[in-house]
Every structure is written in structure tokens, then in C-alpha cells.
Scaffold this motif. Structure first.
Motif, PDB file in Angstrom:
ATOM      1  N   ARG A 145      -1.592  -6.785   6.254  1.00 32.94           N
ATOM      2  CA  ARG A 145      -1.624  -5.470   5.603  1.00 32.94           C
ATOM      3  C   ARG A 145      -1.515  -4.352   6.629  1.00 32.94           C
ATOM      4  O   ARG A 145      -0.808  -3.363   6.409  1.00 32.94           O
ATOM      5  CB  ARG A 145      -2.919  -5.319   4.799  1.00 32.94           C
ATOM      6  N   TYR A 149       1.515  -1.756   6.637  1.00 32.18           N
ATOM      7  CA  TYR A 149       1.306  -0.317   6.505  1.00 32.18           C
ATOM      8  C   TYR A 149       1.957   0.439   7.664  1.00 32.18           C
ATOM      9  O   TYR A 149       2.574   1.494   7.471  1.00 32.18           O
ATOM     10  CB  TYR A 149      -0.184  -0.009   6.456  1.00 32.18           C
ATOM     11  N   VAL A 152       5.685   0.500   6.924  1.00 30.25           N
ATOM     12  CA  VAL A 152       6.065   1.418   5.841  1.00 30.25           C
ATOM     13  C   VAL A 152       5.959   2.869   6.302  1.00 30.25           C
ATOM     14  O   VAL A 152       6.812   3.709   5.962  1.00 30.25           O
ATOM     15  CB  VAL A 152       5.174   1.163   4.602  1.00 30.25           C
ATOM     16  N   SER A 153       4.937   3.174   7.079  1.00 28.04           N
ATOM     17  CA  SER A 153       4.748   4.561   7.523  1.00 28.04           C
ATOM     18  C   SER A 153       5.863   5.033   8.451  1.00 28.04           C
ATOM     19  O   SER A 153       6.062   6.243   8.611  1.00 28.04           O
ATOM     20  CB  SER A 153       3.393   4.699   8.225  1.00 28.04           C
ATOM     21  N   PHE A 172       1.898  -4.256  -1.373  1.00 28.17           N
ATOM     22  CA  PHE A 172       0.588  -4.279  -0.718  1.00 28.17           C
ATOM     23  C   PHE A 172      -0.431  -5.084  -1.508  1.00 28.17           C
ATOM     24  O   PHE A 172      -1.214  -5.842  -0.931  1.00 28.17           O
ATOM     25  CB  PHE A 172       0.071  -2.840  -0.528  1.00 28.17           C
TER      26      PHE A 172
END
Length: 296
Positions: A145, A149, A152-153, A172
């Protein structure tokens, strides 16, 4: 296969926990085999009409060990090798000699104590392997995760324009959760079941080599069938996850655009649209569970 090997790379930082889990699985498998082997002494304690003594038991148990070398007429050509058979008979004589000492009440009491210890240890190691498996699963998912993340950011803005918000949420929440079983549970289950099969075949080989050969003949077709079911299961699981992403996107769009839905009176339209995706996910999930039940 390459995807699965990439997933297993998340376990490398936790190799000590992996080693401890494997050790618990091995001990659990051995104790499971011991609980099965204990049936023979238990039956002899209950139904042996003569009182067992240490000397008598040793003599009776050691007698069959001389049978393989008694004749070389080829009748036992497919039996266990003579040296292995001797080891087996000696081990069996020692085990039964330990359990069958004294009268029937003493032998039964000794057997119950040993069996209780075996089952307590078996449950302890089963608990340990279950806890360590869950620890590995959740630790690995935490790392996945965090990496997801971070990825994705850093995506370009155009990706967020093209993709629906519900798709990211589904990745997610749902996709990572599905990886939980595939990441650790499947691998450890394979190790545990393989060890149990090997121990069961060894017990069968000692009891009857013919039954062991029959079991070996049955294993390859089952392996092929399970492999095919596994491929179909992966495909169906992917479809189910896509349906879940669609449904999450509908919910997100309805909540974020609640003012528009109310202003234009689109309640019925949104309900029908969600009902369609909900039914699709329902059907896809049932197909996945049906394949899992067939492969179990």
C-alpha cells in the motif's frame, strides 16, 4: 508466474519470520503424521487379547522383520528394500514396545498421555503458523500500500483526468486485499499440503506399498486439474475486481455529484445503473467462489 515472483520479493525483508513459519509448518505436519501413526498402537491396546509385556512385544514386533529376507522368489520384488524394511520394523517394534509395556490399563494410560502431548503441541504449532502467516500477510500488504500510494501520488495529471476516482479507491481497498491470500497464504498452503502428502505417502508405503502406488497414480491428474482451475480462477478474480471497481466508481460519482442528481431527478437512472454493476459483481464473485470450491 513472473508476477507472483515479484510479489514474493516483498517477503525478503521478513525472511526470519518466513523461516519461523516454515519451521512451524514442518513440525505441524510431522505431528499430524504422528497422530495418524498412533492409531495402530491404540487398536492393539484395545483388542490384543494377551497381556503385553516388554519382552513379548519386542519378540512379536521383531518377528516380521525377518520375513523379507526369508525368500528370494521374486514375490516381494516391488516391496520396500530389505534395509529400509528392517529400519521400519525396528522403529515399529520400539514404538509398540514403548506403548504396550505392562497391562492394558497401564498401556492405555501411557498412550493417552503421549497422545495428549502430541495434540497439544500440534495445536500450539498450528496457532503459531496461523499467527505468523497473518503477520506476514499484513506486513507485506502494508509495504504494498505504501509503495502503491507513492506511485499514484507521482502519476501525471492526465491519468487522474482519464481514470475514475472509484478505480483508484478499488485498487487500494479491494485489489490489495485480494493479494493477501495470493501473497503468503497460497505459498505456505502449498508447502504445508505438500509435506502432509509426503508424510501420508510414507505412512502408506510402510502400511501397504500397493496403496501408495495407487495414491501416486491419482496425484498427477489432480495436479493438472488444479492447475487449470487455478488459471481460470485468476481470470475470474480479475473480472470480479473490475466489476468492483465499476461499482465503486458509481458510488463515488453519485456521492460527489449528489447535487446534480437531485437537481435533475436522476435517482431512478442512478439506481438502475448501480443495480446493473451490482448484479455483474454478484455473478462474477459467485463464479470465483465456485472455482475455489472446486479446487479445494
Amino acid at each position: 508466474m513472473s508476477t507472483y515472483l515479484r510479489l514474493l520479493a516483498y517477503l525478503k525483508p521478513h525472511w526470519r519470520t518466513v523461516s519461523a513459519t516454515l519451521a512451524c509448518i514442518i513440525v505441524y505436519a510431522v505431528l499430524s503424521g504422528a497422530s495418524v501413526v498412533a492409531v495402530s498402537p491404540f487398536v492393539r491396546i484395545l483388542f490384543d487379547e494377551r497381556p503385553a509385556t516388554a519382552e513379548g512385544t519386542a519378540d512379536e514386533s521383531a518377528a516380521p522383520a525377518a520375513e523379507p529376507s526369508a525368500g528370494d522368489d521374486g514375490a516381494g520384488a516391488l516391496a520396500l528394500p530389505e534395509r529400509v524394511s528392517g529400519w521400519v520394523q525396528e522403529g515399529r517394534a520400539r514404538v509398540e514396545g514403548f506403548f504396550l509395556r505392562g497391562d492394558r490399563v497401564q498401556a492405555l494410560g501411557r498412550f493417552c498421555i503421549v497422545l495428549l502431548i502430541v495434540f497439544v503441541l500440534k495445536n500450539v504449532f498450528h496457532y503459531a503458523q496461523t499467527y505468523l502467516t497473518n503477520y506476514l500477510e499484513q506486513t507485506s500488504l502494508r509495504d504494498i500500500r505504501a509503495q502503491l500510494y507513492a506511485h499514484v501520488s507521482e502519476l501525471p495529471l492526465g491519468v487522474f483526468v482519464r481514470e475514475r476516482t472509484g478505480t483508484f479507491i478499488s485498487r487500494f481497498v479491494n485489489d490489495v486485499s485480494v493479494m493477501r491470500i495470493a501473497l503468503v497464504g497460497a505459498a505456505l498452503s502449498l508447502v504445508r499440503n505438500s509435506l502432509l502428502i509426503v508424510i501420508a505417502l510414507a505412512i502408506l508405503m510402510v502400511a501397504s506399498w500397493k496403496l501408495a502406488l495407487v495414491a501416486l497414480l491419482v496425484l498427477p491428474p489432480n495436479a493438472v486439474l488444479i492447475a487449470r482451475l487455478g488459471r481460470r480462477l485468476r481470470r475470474r478474480s480479475g473480472q470480479a475486481q473490475e466489476r468492483m471497481a465499476d461499482m465503486a466508481s458509481i458510488v463515488q460519482e453519485t456521492v460527489s455529484g449528489a447535487r446534480i442528481v437531485k437537481a435533475f431527478g436522476m435517482h431512478d437512472f442512478e439506481k438502475r445503473r448501480f443495480a446493473g454493476f451490482n448484479t455483474d459483481y454478484f455473478k462474477s464473485y459467485l463464479k470465483v467462489r465456485r472455482l475455489q470450491a472446486a479446487a479445494a
